[in-house]
Scaffold this active site. Structure first.
Site, PDB file in Angstrom:
ATOM      1  N   LYS A  31       0.852  -1.198   0.000  1.00 33.16           N
ATOM      2  CA  LYS A  31       0.000   0.000   0.000  1.00 33.16           C
ATOM      3  C   LYS A  31       0.875   1.231   0.000  1.00 33.16           C
ATOM      4  O   LYS A  31       1.989   1.216   0.520  1.00 33.16           O
ATOM      5  CB  LYS A  31      -0.891   0.020   1.240  1.00 33.16           C
ATOM      6  CG  LYS A  31      -2.106   0.921   1.102  1.00 33.16           C
ATOM      7  CD  LYS A  31      -3.252   0.218   0.385  1.00 33.16           C
ATOM      8  CE  LYS A  31      -4.466   1.074   0.254  1.00 33.16           C
ATOM      9  NZ  LYS A  31      -5.637   0.286  -0.159  1.00 33.16           N
ATOM     10  N   ASN A  66     -15.950   6.412  -4.532  1.00 38.17           N
ATOM     11  CA  ASN A  66     -16.027   5.296  -5.472  1.00 38.17           C
ATOM     12  C   ASN A  66     -16.786   4.116  -4.864  1.00 38.17           C
ATOM     13  O   ASN A  66     -17.760   3.628  -5.438  1.00 38.17           O
ATOM     14  CB  ASN A  66     -14.603   4.887  -5.878  1.00 38.17           C
ATOM     15  CG  ASN A  66     -14.612   3.681  -6.787  1.00 38.17           C
ATOM     16  OD1 ASN A  66     -14.759   2.556  -6.327  1.00 38.17           O
ATOM     17  ND2 ASN A  66     -14.498   3.901  -8.075  1.00 38.17           N
TER      18      ASN A  66
END
Ligand code: NAD
Length: 424
Positions: A103, A218
């Site tokens: 990440k 999203n």
């Protein structure tokens, strides 16, 4: 504020204990394999140079290359990035992908930057990380406040550095530059497949089911749109500026909902025009905290981590929580929710739809052969439903929470790969 990486480690240790995991392997699994911290200098529109801090945590690659999104947010920090990279490792493993976990993040408030400055920052991140990322090493993707356009700039920058097109180094790209069809709503769609499975197991009636969603980006806005079309009653949504709840005099229960609660299509339009869901006609404004405690059947956190803690867990009324956000519930809160009989479908399973279709995107980029949206989404359905069944069966047979069951499935897979590769 709870430390996300401490939470992630606690979740791993809980599973390791039940699995009776080899202590040497647990030591390996408790640490990211590598961490990069970089400074990204950007010449701003004003002519001044500003330096932004960027991170990448490469947690584990025993099952395949590191894989994970990149977040642009003012509160990005190393603990958060490490935790998110650990969760990516377990997420890829629980759904059986040949990928590891990573990440990244940049400490920035992108709302204060022009499009040109965001483009420079995106390219600067790739330049700073160029030796450590790539389709066989570490594959990037969008996360909070990053989007397909940013992925296109990153793909272009990496390809420019290499001297040839490398679409497979980043997923979540626009379709025109190698993105997977259906990727933009895949996180929400995956969440809905597991939600519907859970609704069936819990014998809830979808037509009367009342839902609140925190976060309207999203993940949150697509889940609202699809659920609403399926007949669920979405009564509250929120974003960083606050939330709105349907304004009904006698409350949100026992109502004959028209148009399935809030009109989601209109809210999406309203947010596009005004920048927030707050102020949407015929709603009452609430805080993000109030949204979590509404008398709903299903609660969907789809924003940031650590929103349900030991301070508010006892006041959650939902029967089912679908974690579309990563890490929204702390381990202490998990215990309280479990005692209350609330079923939590954990993040590593509930929001895995995004990385599953990202995996398809990577595969398609590597072979230069593209599938239809129908193919991508039907393959997603097969994988995520099978994973749900596996986790549910483990939960039932060991009488444990879904989170613990999901971690047991995931940790066992990664541990086995480490054991075979290292001869431990
Ligand atoms: P996004 O940037 O598209 O949307 C984030 C949303 O959260 C926005 O509506 C924003 O206003 C809201 N928000 C920000 N701060 C908030 C706060 N303090 N309180 C309430 N709302 C707040 O991001 P996204 O991609 O939808 O990601 C949301 C969550 O889903 C994150 O936890 C992310 O890690 C997770 N997730 C996303 C994907 C994906 O494919 N996009 C995949 C897996 C997990």
């Amino acid at each position: 504020m709870p430390n996300p990486f401490t939470n992630a480690t606690k979740q791993l240790e809980n599973a390791a204990e039940l699995l009776n995991l080899n202590k040497n392997i647990l030591e390996i699994l408790k640490n990211p394999k590598g961490i990069l911290e970089v400074s990204i200098p950007i010449k701003m529109d004003s002519g001044k140079t500003k330096v932004f801090k960027g991170y990448r945590s490469q947690y584990n690659d025993a099952l395949g290359p590191f894989k994970g999104g990149i977040r642009f947010h003012p509160k990005v920090n190393l603990s958060e990035v490490k935790a998110l990279s650990a969760w990516m490792t377990w997420k890829c493993a629980v759904v059986g992908l040949p990928l590891g976990g990573g990440k990244g993040g940049v400490v920035v408030d992108p709302k204060k930057l022009s499009a040109k400055e965001i483009e420079k920052l995106s390219r600067g991140y790739v330049q700073a990380m160029k030796d450590f990322i790539g389709p066989e090493k570490d594959i990037l993707a969008p996360d909070v406040y990053t989007n397909p356009q940013i992925m296109a700039w990153m793909m272009d920058e990496f390809s420019r550095i290499k001297g040839y097109n490398v679409p497979g180094f980043v997923t979540g790209k626009p379709i025109e530059v190698g993105g997977a069809r259906g990727r933009k709503f895949s996180t929400a769609q995956g969440g809905i497949y597991v939600l519907e499975k859970a609704v069936k197991r819990l014998k809830m009636n979808s037509e009367k089911t009342i839902v609140a969603i925190q976060g309207f980006g999203n993940a949150g806005s697509f889940v609202a749109k699809i659920l609403s079309a399926l007949g669920y009653n979405i009564v509250a949504v929120s974003d960083s500026r606050g939330g709105v709840v349907i304004d009904q005099e006698s409350g949100i229960r026992n109502q004959k909902f028209k148009n399935n609660g809030l009109n989601i299509k209109n809210i999406i339009k309203f947010k596009k025009e005004t920048g927030s869901v707050v102020g949407f006609p015929n709603t009452k404004t609430i805080t993000n905290e109030q949204l979590l405690k509404l008398d709903v059947d299903i609660l969907i956190p789809a924003a940031l981590e650590n929103v349900i803690t030991e301070k508010n867990a006892s006041r959650i009324k939902a029967k089912l929580i679908i974690e579309l956000a990563n890490g929204p519930i702390t381990p202490e809160a998990d215990i309280i929710l479990e005692k209350k009989g609330i079923i939590v479908v954990p993040d590593i399973l509930a929001n895995a739809g995004g990385v599953i279709v990202s995996y398809f995107e990577w595969v398609q980029n590597l072979q230069n052969y593209y599938w239809t949206e129908k193919e991508n989404i039907s393959k997603l359905k097969t994988i995520i439903e099978k994973s749900f069944d596996k986790v549910w069966a483990k939960k039932e047979c060991s009488n444990i929470s879904m989170r613990l069951a999901a971690y047991m499935v995931a940790v066992e897979r990664v541990a086995k790969a480490e054991e075979l590769r290292r001869g431990l």
